[in-house]
Design an enzyme around this catalytic site. Structure first.
Site, PDB file in Angstrom:
ATOM      1  N   HIS A  51       0.826  -1.207   0.000  1.00 11.37           N
ATOM      2  CA  HIS A  51       0.000   0.000   0.000  1.00 11.37           C
ATOM      3  C   HIS A  51       0.860   1.256   0.000  1.00 11.37           C
ATOM      4  O   HIS A  51       0.561   2.221  -0.713  1.00 11.37           O
ATOM      5  CB  HIS A  51      -0.937  -0.008   1.207  1.00 11.37           C
ATOM      6  CG  HIS A  51      -1.988  -1.069   1.126  1.00 11.37           C
ATOM      7  ND1 HIS A  51      -3.290  -0.808   0.772  1.00 11.37           N
ATOM      8  CD2 HIS A  51      -1.917  -2.400   1.309  1.00 11.37           C
ATOM      9  CE1 HIS A  51      -3.977  -1.926   0.757  1.00 11.37           C
ATOM     10  NE2 HIS A  51      -3.166  -2.916   1.087  1.00 11.37           N
ATOM     11  N   ASP A 149      -6.151   4.683   1.311  1.00 12.49           N
ATOM     12  CA  ASP A 149      -6.275   3.377   0.678  1.00 12.49           C
ATOM     13  C   ASP A 149      -7.477   2.648   1.274  1.00 12.49           C
ATOM     14  O   ASP A 149      -8.208   3.192   2.109  1.00 12.49           O
ATOM     15  CB  ASP A 149      -4.976   2.566   0.791  1.00 12.49           C
ATOM     16  CG  ASP A 149      -4.645   2.134   2.217  1.00 12.49           C
ATOM     17  OD1 ASP A 149      -5.569   2.057   3.058  1.00 12.49           O
ATOM     18  OD2 ASP A 149      -3.468   1.877   2.494  1.00 12.49           O
TER      19      ASP A 149
END
Length: 511
Positions: A51, A149
């Protein structure tokens, strides 16, 4: 947990053309004033290289090419950050207007335990770490937007109160994005486990997904990991827009479905912006003696002769599977670089939270004298190597990969075909897409009744990719996509560049 989805109004970004900046500085204005004049955007990533890397690359593009001041917020705890993550965020060549800001550390030793399921541990860490988000955003002067995210969606609640628009950067594949948006409906309509469905899952407008390829976190609906994933997936439509790390040529059908299929339009869906491929372009190689040694070894090998074997920043194999993989590599008689990690019998993601911290002596767990027997054709590297640099090296011919989305894009961007070896999360889905739809990968088979991929199958697929006509066909296809990716990011009108410009122009126009 609160599973109620908060309504919101979608504001579509302006269609006006990008105002490209020359990159020249006005020497008459002090640097602190120049930065203060720049529009400010913040980023928030959950822990984990998969991420952090793509969000950080998007942050770099905004700072370097779009005239933004960017603050990258890092979740810091006493237990959950890996050595590799720490090294990445200390990398000294960030753009001058990109700042790393660590959220106040949270003590989680009594809340998060090593035996927690992977996603539950991650999401629990994030939830407790975001207690300081409101005060941090106020301290930063309320940025024009926050980019998050999928596992930091609780930021929606904070930013709604502060009137800060939130954009989601879905760092995995478009295939998983489409499935994730369909998941709440699937959850409402299906009884029992999805893996027991008699037919593949049919996401509207997309190719069917075989039940064996489903995301690991949705394979058992009774556990906390599933509840966490459903919670975050159900909140994706709350974003003002969704960035996705792909480009039009890589997955045109799903991108078309996300923007035009009636099901997605009725959710209602925010705009989807393909802005990829965003991969790590630079790595701290100079001064790292291990990395320098790997690249020196690569320099001594013939062009297109080496197979890179690396299973991601968190992936681990069982002792039995690692033994079969090593024997298969040796039997193939091909040159290879093997990133070796201590085996783990319990979990394929065992190294996710402590990458780079474990004591690692490959000779202690690889087959006896394997390293000695293969010393002329193979190189064994403990835990980590500069993957992007190796994939871009002229000696690299193929990549045995876990098919995490970052590694998949890194392989394609460098024109390198793959042997798909998925381990956890959505990697099975990625492997199938790359092998059966895109045509740049081959999947080894597990024989009926077996638990592992046997050495004979490893030898077969390695020879197929390295020597055979199918391998050469995959290599040609990968090189076509390599050029397509370059064009998508081109500042002279590339599709991904223009998609990002439309959003950044809308941010700049905000009062």
């Amino acid at each position: 947990m609160n599973y109620i989805q908060t309504p919101r109004t979608i504001h579509k970004p302006s269609d006006q053309k990008s105002n490209k900046t020359s990159g020249k500085r006005d020497s008459s204005t002090p640097s602190s004033h120049r930065e203060a004049m720049k529009p400010h955007v913040a980023f928030l990533s959950s822990p984990g290289m998969g991420h952090i890397i793509p969000l950080l690359e998007l942050a770099k593009r905004l700072a370097l090419h779009h005239g933004f001041k960017v603050t990258f917020l890092v979740i810091t705890t006493t237990t959950e950050s890996s050595a590799v993550q720490d090294q990445l965020l200390r990398f000294p060549t960030f753009p001058p207007h990109l700042h790393i800001h660590h959220l106040p550390p949270v003590q989680l030793s009594t809340i998060v335990t090593p035996d927690m399921p992977f996603l539950t541990r991650l999401c629990t860490t994030v939830r407790h770490s975001l207690q300081s988000l409101r005060s941090t955003l106020l301290q930063l002067g309320r940025p024009k937007a926050l980019v998050i995210d999928i596992f930091t969606t609780e930021a929606f609640d904070v930013c709604k109160d502060l009137s800060i628009p939130v954009y989601s950067f879905f760092t995995a594949s478009t295939a998983l994005l489409a499935f994730s948006l369909y998941l709440p409906k699937l959850d409402d309509e299906v009884e029992g486990e999805f893996v027991h469905l008699p037919e593949p899952v049919r996401v509207p407008g997309c190719k069917p997904i075989c039940t064996e390829d489903l995301l690991e976190q949705v394979r058992n609906r009774k556990i906390d990991d599933y509840k966490w994933y459903l919670f975050h997936a159900s909140r994706l439509p709350m974003a003002e827009g969704i960035f996705v790390n792909t480009w039009n040529d890589l997955d045109p059908d799903r991108l078309r479905a996300l923007n035009h299929e009636p099901f997605f339009r009725d959710i209602p869906m925010p705009p989807v912006h393909p802005v990829g491929p965003l991969i790590k372009r630079d790595e701290p190689v100079a001064g790292n003696t291990d990395a320098v040694a790997v690249l020196k070894w690569m320099d001594d090998q013939p062009c297109n002769s080496v197979l890179l074997v690396a299973l991601g920043s968190g992936g681990t194999l069982t002792t039995e599977q690692l033994t079969e993989l090593a024997w298969g590599l040796e039997m193939s008689q091909q040159r290879f670089v093997l990133v070796a990690r201590k085996p783990n019998e319990a979990s394929a993601s065992a190294a996710f939270f402590d990458t780079g911290r474990d004591a690692n002596e490959p000779a202690s767990y690889l087959p006896e004298e394997f390293m000695k027997r293969t010393r002329k054709s193979g190189l064994v590297v403990p835990s980590w190597l500069p993957q992007v640099a190796v994939l871009g090296h002229k000696s690299t011919a193929a990549f045995l990969s876990h098919c995490g989305w970052n590694s998949t894009l890194e392989s394609v961007v460098n024109g390198v075909p793959m042997i798909a070896w998925p381990l956890y999360a959505e990697q099975r889905m990625n492997a199938t897409v790359m092998a059966e739809e895109v045509g740049v990968a081959v999947k080894p088979a597990v024989a009926p009744g077996e638990r592992v991929i046997r050495r004979e199958e490893v030898e077969r697929v390695v020879r197929l990719v390295m020597e055979g006509g199918k391998g050469e066909a995959m290599r040609r296809r990968a090189r076509e996509l390599q050029e397509s990716a370059r064009q998508a990011l081109d500042s002279g009108g590339g599709s991904s560049h223009e998609a990002l410009c439309r959003v950044t122009d809308s941010w700049k126009s905000q009062q």
